[in-house]
Design an enzyme around this catalytic site. Structure first.
Site, mmCIF file in Angstrom:
data_model
loop_
_atom_site.group_PDB
_atom_site.id
_atom_site.type_symbol
_atom_site.label_atom_id
_atom_site.label_comp_id
_atom_site.label_asym_id
_atom_site.label_seq_id
_atom_site.Cartn_x
_atom_site.Cartn_y
_atom_site.Cartn_z
ATOM 1 N NE ARG A 1 -4.350 1.333 10.609
ATOM 2 C CZ ARG A 1 -3.130 1.677 10.223
ATOM 3 N NH1 ARG A 1 -2.961 2.675 9.393
ATOM 4 N NH2 ARG A 1 -2.093 1.017 10.654
ATOM 5 C CE LYS B 1 -1.995 0.722 3.967
ATOM 6 N NZ LYS B 1 -1.538 1.942 4.642
ATOM 7 N NE ARG C 1 2.196 -4.948 13.216
ATOM 8 C CZ ARG C 1 3.374 -4.772 12.655
ATOM 9 N NH1 ARG C 1 3.604 -3.678 11.981
ATOM 10 N NH2 ARG C 1 4.311 -5.671 12.750
ATOM 11 N NE ARG D 1 9.324 -6.298 6.161
ATOM 12 C CZ ARG D 1 8.222 -5.573 6.089
ATOM 13 N NH1 ARG D 1 7.839 -5.073 4.927
ATOM 14 N NH2 ARG D 1 7.484 -5.347 7.150
ATOM 15 N NE ARG E 1 10.443 -3.450 10.508
ATOM 16 C CZ ARG E 1 9.620 -2.798 9.716
ATOM 17 N NH1 ARG E 1 10.056 -2.245 8.599
ATOM 18 N NH2 ARG E 1 8.342 -2.702 9.996
HETATM 19 P P1 AMP Z 1 0.967 2.498 9.619
HETATM 20 O O1 AMP Z 1 2.292 3.052 9.254
HETATM 21 O O2 AMP Z 1 -0.160 3.060 8.769
HETATM 22 O O3 AMP Z 1 0.928 1.004 9.697
HETATM 23 O O4 AMP Z 1 0.659 3.025 11.104
HETATM 24 C C1 AMP Z 1 1.490 2.684 12.182
HETATM 25 C C2 AMP Z 1 0.682 2.748 13.484
HETATM 26 O O5 AMP Z 1 0.174 4.071 13.693
HETATM 27 C C3 AMP Z 1 -0.548 1.859 13.524
HETATM 28 O O6 AMP Z 1 -0.254 0.533 13.897
HETATM 29 C C4 AMP Z 1 -1.408 2.573 14.570
HETATM 30 O O7 AMP Z 1 -0.958 2.300 15.880
HETATM 31 C C5 AMP Z 1 -1.131 4.033 14.270
HETATM 32 N N1 AMP Z 1 -2.098 4.597 13.290
HETATM 33 C C6 AMP Z 1 -1.831 5.029 12.018
HETATM 34 N N2 AMP Z 1 -2.943 5.481 11.418
HETATM 35 C C7 AMP Z 1 -3.937 5.343 12.332
HETATM 36 C C8 AMP Z 1 -5.337 5.614 12.317
HETATM 37 N N3 AMP Z 1 -5.938 6.137 11.228
HETATM 38 N N4 AMP Z 1 -6.056 5.326 13.428
HETATM 39 C C9 AMP Z 1 -5.474 4.811 14.526
HETATM 40 N N5 AMP Z 1 -4.178 4.527 14.608
HETATM 41 C C10 AMP Z 1 -3.398 4.787 13.531
#
Ligand code: AMP
Length: 227
Positions: A100, A25, A181, A137, A170
């Site tokens: 999200r 993505k 996740r 990875r 990681r």
């Molecule tokens: P990402 O890089 O998009 O995977 O985001 C990393 C982390 O940031 C996620 O696992 C959440 O803890 C937090 N996060 C990012 N975007 C959101 C969102 N829209 N709502 C809630 N938490 C978010």
């Protein structure tokens, strides 16, 4: 028929990109934002920047992110409202990582209006595929190059072919962390994806295969919607 070049579009282009962790993505979002000349707004990047700044909010966000949880809908709405009010967002945007949850989806529509979103794209890669991609990875702890077990010698030898640094897994790429996740994606985010489907705003694109072909499929879906 001549392909539409997005750069000639005068009106704002407002896009959402969904996809499981490991679906590609982020990479596709960067390409689309360039193509449509709109800011790539990644809430994950914004939160990581706050963590780096060491603000009180950043510390709270770090604890939530490290636990694999989601930051509250209320806080996220505040962050995204401020960001979309910035001048560069007047000519459109591409949101990556927001909304999200179904509540965030409804909050976004309340913020930008029912006609304020052109298209939501769902980059579909099955759980089993992303699990395999992420758990195999490996990353160089010195230069950040990523390798894949079973494909790259550096992943199994533990020595980076580029810089000689140590190649490791990681902490958040372990199967347990990734499964957590993915579960949150299934329980919290898929309802938001389905909700956009019910609004007639969703296009699902197969995210398995050649990244260039996937980029083309995404752009075709967007161009078809923009007319
Ligand atoms: P990402 O890089 O998009 O995977 O985001 C990393 C982390 O940031 C996620 O696992 C959440 O803890 C937090 N996060 C990012 N975007 C959101 C969102 N829209 N709502 C809630 N938490 C978010």
């Amino acid at each position: 028929m001549e392909a539409t070049t997005a750069a000639t579009e005068a009106r704002p282009v407002r896009l959402l990109v969904f996809g499981r962790q490991g679906a590609g993505k982020g990479t596709q979002a960067v390409r689309l934002a360039e193509r449509y000349e709109v800011p790539h707004i990644s809430t994950g990047d914004m939160l990581r920047a706050a963590v780096k700044d060491g603000t009180e909010f950043g510390l709270q966000a770090k604890a939530i992110m490290d636990a694999g949880q989601l930051v509250s809908d209320e806080v996220m709405l505040g962050i995204i409202s401020e960001r979309l009010a910035e001048p560069d967002a007047a000519r459109g945007w591409l949101l990556d990582g927001f909304p999200r949850t179904e509540q965030q989806a409804k909050d976004l529509v309340a913020l930008v209006g029912a006609d304020g979103i052109d298209l939501a794209l769902d980059l579909d890669v099955p759980e089993s595929v992303v699990l395999e991609r992420i758990t195999t990875r490996r990353v160089c702890s010195e230069c950040g190059t990523t390798y894949s077990l079973g494909r790259d010698e550096s992943a199994s030898s533990g020595t980076c072919a580029k810089c000689g640094g140590g190649v490791v897994q990681r902490d958040d790429d372990t199967e347990a962390a990734v499964r957590k996740r993915l579960d949150i994606y299934a329980s919290q985010t898929l309802p938001a994806v389905r909700w956009f489907g019910e609004q007639g705003l969703l296009v699902t694109i197969d995210g398995v295969g050649d990244p260039d072909a996937i980029a083309t499929a995404l752009a075709e879906a967007i161009d078809a919607r923009l007319g």
